[in-house]
Every structure is written in C-alpha cells, then in structure tokens.
Design a protein around this motif. Structure first.
Motif, PDB file in Angstrom:
ATOM      1  N   PRO A   2      17.336  57.686  47.305  1.00 19.89           N
ATOM      2  CA  PRO A   2      16.950  57.673  45.884  1.00 19.89           C
ATOM      3  C   PRO A   2      17.961  56.890  45.054  1.00 19.89           C
ATOM      4  O   PRO A   2      19.159  56.923  45.332  1.00 19.89           O
ATOM      5  N   LYS A   3      17.451  56.218  44.061  1.00 19.35           N
ATOM      6  CA  LYS A   3      18.330  55.432  43.183  1.00 19.35           C
ATOM      7  C   LYS A   3      19.059  56.370  42.215  1.00 19.35           C
ATOM      8  O   LYS A   3      18.573  57.447  41.894  1.00 19.35           O
ATOM      9  N   PHE A   4      20.203  55.882  41.764  1.00 17.28           N
ATOM     10  CA  PHE A   4      20.991  56.638  40.778  1.00 17.28           C
ATOM     11  C   PHE A   4      20.851  55.945  39.420  1.00 17.28           C
ATOM     12  O   PHE A   4      20.966  54.717  39.334  1.00 17.28           O
ATOM     13  N   HIS A   5      20.608  56.737  38.405  1.00 17.31           N
ATOM     14  CA  HIS A   5      20.506  56.173  37.058  1.00 17.31           C
ATOM     15  C   HIS A   5      21.897  56.135  36.435  1.00 17.31           C
ATOM     16  O   HIS A   5      22.496  57.178  36.167  1.00 17.31           O
ATOM     17  N   LEU A   6      22.400  54.931  36.253  1.00 22.04           N
ATOM     18  CA  LEU A   6      23.778  54.739  35.779  1.00 22.04           C
ATOM     19  C   LEU A   6      23.791  54.274  34.329  1.00 22.04           C
ATOM     20  O   LEU A   6      23.102  53.320  33.971  1.00 22.04           O
ATOM     21  N   SER A   7      24.581  54.970  33.511  1.00 21.16           N
ATOM     22  CA  SER A   7      24.791  54.543  32.116  1.00 21.16           C
ATOM     23  C   SER A   7      26.256  54.139  31.960  1.00 21.16           C
ATOM     24  O   SER A   7      27.155  54.941  32.266  1.00 21.16           O
ATOM     25  N   LEU A   8      26.462  52.948  31.507  1.00 20.98           N
ATOM     26  CA  LEU A   8      27.837  52.463  31.299  1.00 20.98           C
ATOM     27  C   LEU A   8      27.907  51.713  29.986  1.00 20.98           C
ATOM     28  O   LEU A   8      26.899  51.127  29.553  1.00 20.98           O
ATOM     29  N   THR A   9      29.075  51.686  29.379  1.00 19.46           N
ATOM     30  CA  THR A   9      29.304  50.731  28.301  1.00 19.46           C
ATOM     31  C   THR A   9      30.194  49.648  28.897  1.00 19.46           C
ATOM     32  O   THR A   9      31.316  49.934  29.339  1.00 19.46           O
ATOM     33  N   VAL A  10      29.673  48.442  28.973  1.00 20.59           N
ATOM     34  CA  VAL A  10      30.419  47.353  29.610  1.00 20.59           C
ATOM     35  C   VAL A  10      30.708  46.283  28.559  1.00 20.59           C
ATOM     36  O   VAL A  10      29.791  45.728  27.949  1.00 20.59           O
ATOM     37  N   ASP A  20      21.803  51.710  43.878  1.00 24.22           N
ATOM     38  CA  ASP A  20      22.043  52.421  45.129  1.00 24.22           C
ATOM     39  C   ASP A  20      23.329  53.230  44.920  1.00 24.22           C
ATOM     40  O   ASP A  20      24.358  52.645  44.536  1.00 24.22           O
ATOM     41  N   PRO A  21      23.306  54.530  45.133  1.00 25.56           N
ATOM     42  CA  PRO A  21      24.500  55.335  44.845  1.00 25.56           C
ATOM     43  C   PRO A  21      25.706  55.010  45.717  1.00 25.56           C
ATOM     44  O   PRO A  21      26.815  55.444  45.431  1.00 25.56           O
ATOM     45  N   ARG A  22      25.483  54.189  46.771  1.00 28.92           N
ATOM     46  CA  ARG A  22      26.626  53.830  47.639  1.00 28.92           C
ATOM     47  C   ARG A  22      27.375  52.612  47.115  1.00 28.92           C
ATOM     48  O   ARG A  22      28.383  52.210  47.691  1.00 28.92           O
ATOM     49  N   ARG A  23      26.891  52.011  46.044  1.00 31.17           N
ATOM     50  CA  ARG A  23      27.528  50.775  45.562  1.00 31.17           C
ATOM     51  C   ARG A  23      28.779  51.072  44.734  1.00 31.17           C
ATOM     52  O   ARG A  23      28.833  52.044  43.976  1.00 31.17           O
ATOM     53  N   THR A  24      29.756  50.209  44.893  1.00 33.60           N
ATOM     54  CA  THR A  24      30.990  50.380  44.117  1.00 33.60           C
ATOM     55  C   THR A  24      30.814  49.791  42.714  1.00 33.60           C
ATOM     56  O   THR A  24      29.871  49.024  42.459  1.00 33.60           O
ATOM     57  N   LEU A  25      31.778  50.115  41.864  1.00 31.72           N
ATOM     58  CA  LEU A  25      31.749  49.527  40.520  1.00 31.72           C
ATOM     59  C   LEU A  25      31.831  48.005  40.622  1.00 31.72           C
ATOM     60  O   LEU A  25      31.142  47.289  39.892  1.00 31.72           O
ATOM     61  N   LEU A  26      32.643  47.497  41.548  1.00 30.50           N
ATOM     62  CA  LEU A  26      32.756  46.037  41.709  1.00 30.50           C
ATOM     63  C   LEU A  26      31.409  45.434  42.105  1.00 30.50           C
ATOM     64  O   LEU A  26      31.007  44.397  41.565  1.00 30.50           O
ATOM     65  N   ASP A  27      30.700  46.080  43.035  1.00 27.69           N
ATOM     66  CA  ASP A  27      29.370  45.588  43.430  1.00 27.69           C
ATOM     67  C   ASP A  27      28.465  45.482  42.206  1.00 27.69           C
ATOM     68  O   ASP A  27      27.768  44.485  42.018  1.00 27.69           O
ATOM     69  N   VAL A  28      28.466  46.537  41.407  1.00 23.40           N
ATOM     70  CA  VAL A  28      27.545  46.578  40.263  1.00 23.40           C
ATOM     71  C   VAL A  28      27.936  45.524  39.228  1.00 23.40           C
ATOM     72  O   VAL A  28      27.075  44.816  38.704  1.00 23.40           O
ATOM     73  N   LEU A  29      29.222  45.383  38.968  1.00 24.73           N
ATOM     74  CA  LEU A  29      29.645  44.386  37.975  1.00 24.73           C
ATOM     75  C   LEU A  29      29.245  42.984  38.426  1.00 24.73           C
ATOM     76  O   LEU A  29      28.664  42.216  37.653  1.00 24.73           O
ATOM     77  N   ARG A  30      29.539  42.667  39.674  1.00 25.00           N
ATOM     78  CA  ARG A  30      29.293  41.292  40.148  1.00 25.00           C
ATOM     79  C   ARG A  30      27.817  41.026  40.434  1.00 25.00           C
ATOM     80  O   ARG A  30      27.290  40.001  40.050  1.00 25.00           O
ATOM     81  N   ASP A  31      27.179  41.975  41.125  1.00 23.59           N
ATOM     82  CA  ASP A  31      25.832  41.691  41.647  1.00 23.59           C
ATOM     83  C   ASP A  31      24.715  42.105  40.689  1.00 23.59           C
ATOM     84  O   ASP A  31      23.657  41.501  40.696  1.00 23.59           O
ATOM     85  N   GLU A  32      24.937  43.154  39.918  1.00 27.96           N
ATOM     86  CA  GLU A  32      23.859  43.619  39.027  1.00 27.96           C
ATOM     87  C   GLU A  32      24.046  43.072  37.614  1.00 27.96           C
ATOM     88  O   GLU A  32      23.083  42.790  36.917  1.00 27.96           O
ATOM     89  N   MET A  63      37.240  50.274  44.711  1.00 28.76           N
ATOM     90  CA  MET A  63      37.579  51.566  45.312  1.00 28.76           C
ATOM     91  C   MET A  63      36.909  52.751  44.633  1.00 28.76           C
ATOM     92  O   MET A  63      37.236  53.891  44.938  1.00 28.76           O
ATOM     93  N   ILE A  64      36.009  52.465  43.705  1.00 24.72           N
ATOM     94  CA  ILE A  64      35.363  53.579  43.012  1.00 24.72           C
ATOM     95  C   ILE A  64      33.848  53.361  43.047  1.00 24.72           C
ATOM     96  O   ILE A  64      33.374  52.230  42.829  1.00 24.72           O
ATOM     97  N   LEU A  65      33.126  54.421  43.350  1.00 23.99           N
ATOM     98  CA  LEU A  65      31.673  54.312  43.330  1.00 23.99           C
ATOM     99  C   LEU A  65      31.215  54.158  41.889  1.00 23.99           C
ATOM    100  O   LEU A  65      31.721  54.853  40.989  1.00 23.99           O
ATOM    101  N   ALA A  66      30.245  53.286  41.693  1.00 29.09           N
ATOM    102  CA  ALA A  66      29.739  53.082  40.338  1.00 29.09           C
ATOM    103  C   ALA A  66      29.204  54.396  39.771  1.00 29.09           C
ATOM    104  O   ALA A  66      29.380  54.690  38.580  1.00 29.09           O
ATOM    105  N   ALA A  67      28.582  55.193  40.615  1.00 35.15           N
ATOM    106  CA  ALA A  67      28.005  56.461  40.145  1.00 35.15           C
ATOM    107  C   ALA A  67      29.080  57.380  39.562  1.00 35.15           C
ATOM    108  O   ALA A  67      28.806  58.151  38.636  1.00 35.15           O
TER     109      ALA A  67
END
Ligand code: FES
Ligand code: FES
Length: 156
Positions: A2-10, A20-32, A63-67
């Motif tokens: 299941p997907k994770f609903h992430l709220s961030l202020t970037v 994907d809850p397994r993605r790191t913050l770096l993955d999300v910043l670069r890829d999403e 080193m930190i999960l985005a979730a």
C-alpha cells in the motif's frame, strides 16, 4: 504494497504525495519532486552529499525513510538559493575556492547553514566538527572551512 500518503513542506511549499513507504527522503526529493541538488554519493550515511535540513537541522536524507518525515519541513539547496544570486555560504565557497568538482557542495552548503543557524560565530574547530560528516575528495577542506568562517565575519 500500500502507498503511504506523505505531507511535507519542501522549500516553503506544501507537497502531498503517494509514495512507496520503503523510499528514503533522498529518493522522494530526487525522483518524485525533481529536486536533484541533494546528491546520492554513498547512499549509506557516510559521505554527506545528500544533506538537507529537516525541521532546520542537517540530516543525511539517504538514511531516513520519507514516511518518517511526514508533517516535517524540508529545505534543500534549491530552497536557499535566491533567484539570480547565491546564498552567503555559496558565495563564500566560490570566493574562497572551496569548490572544485562540486559534487559535495550542496551537502556541504546545507551542513554549513545548519551549523551557522545553531552557532552563528563558530570557531575553526566548530566548523570542522560541524562538517565532519561531509566528505570532499577535491579541496582538502581548508578552503571550505575558511569559507564558512568568512560568512559571519563578512557580516560583522
Ligand atoms: S548519499 Fe547520503 S550520506 Fe552519502
Ligand atoms: S569539490 Fe569535489 S568532492 Fe568536494
């Protein structure tokens, strides 16, 4: 999975993503979010190239999960660079020759800003300690340290 609903202020902007809850913050910043300023060096917490500010504190985003950052404020190098100019830390690195290939630079800049936010008048020892997690293969560190020390001196 299941997907994770992430709220961030970037970089001052509210972002909502399904990840994907397994993605790191770096993955999300670069890829999403297409913010490529945080670099992927080691992907294991050793080089500091992926450093961003999480709620104002420097962290290695590989080193930190985005979730685990849900609800937090993230600042990347894109967020501190004014349109058509440079942040004082970036300017000092250019002026003091603290940049060569530039791969470490965004992480170095974010670590230095985190340090200066916490300690506006650091000693050389403080700067070396504050940047100890950020590796640079090119400069030998001396000019980077001089640059960070010069930022507050230039405001005096
Ligand atoms: S890429 Fe994150 S510490 Fe090296
Ligand atoms: S300038 Fe090349 S790794 Fe730092």
């Amino acid at each position: 999975m299941p997907k994770f609903h992430l709220s961030l202020t970037v970089n001052g902007e509210a972002r909502e993503l399904l990840i994907d809850p397994r993605r790191t913050l770096l993955d999300v910043l670069r890829d999403e979010l297409d913010l490529r300023g945080a670099h992927r060096g080691c992907d294991s917490g050793d080089c500091g190239a992926c450093t961003v500010l999480l709620d104002g504190k420097p962290i290695t985003s590989c080193m930190i999960l985005a979730a685990d950052c849900d609800g937090s404020t993230v600042t990347t190098v894109e967020g501190i660079t004014p349109a058509g100019g440079l942040h004082p830390v970036q300017k000092a690195l250019v002026e003091k020759g603290g940049i060569q290939c530039g791969f470490c630079t965004p992480g170095m800049v974010m670590a230095a800003i985190g340090l200066l936010n916490e300690n506006p008048n650091p000693t050389e020892h403080d700067v070396r300690e504050g940047l100890a997690g950020n590796l640079c293969r090119c400069t030998g560190y001396k000019k980077i340290v001089e640059a960070v020390l010069s930022v507050e001196e230039s405001k005096a």
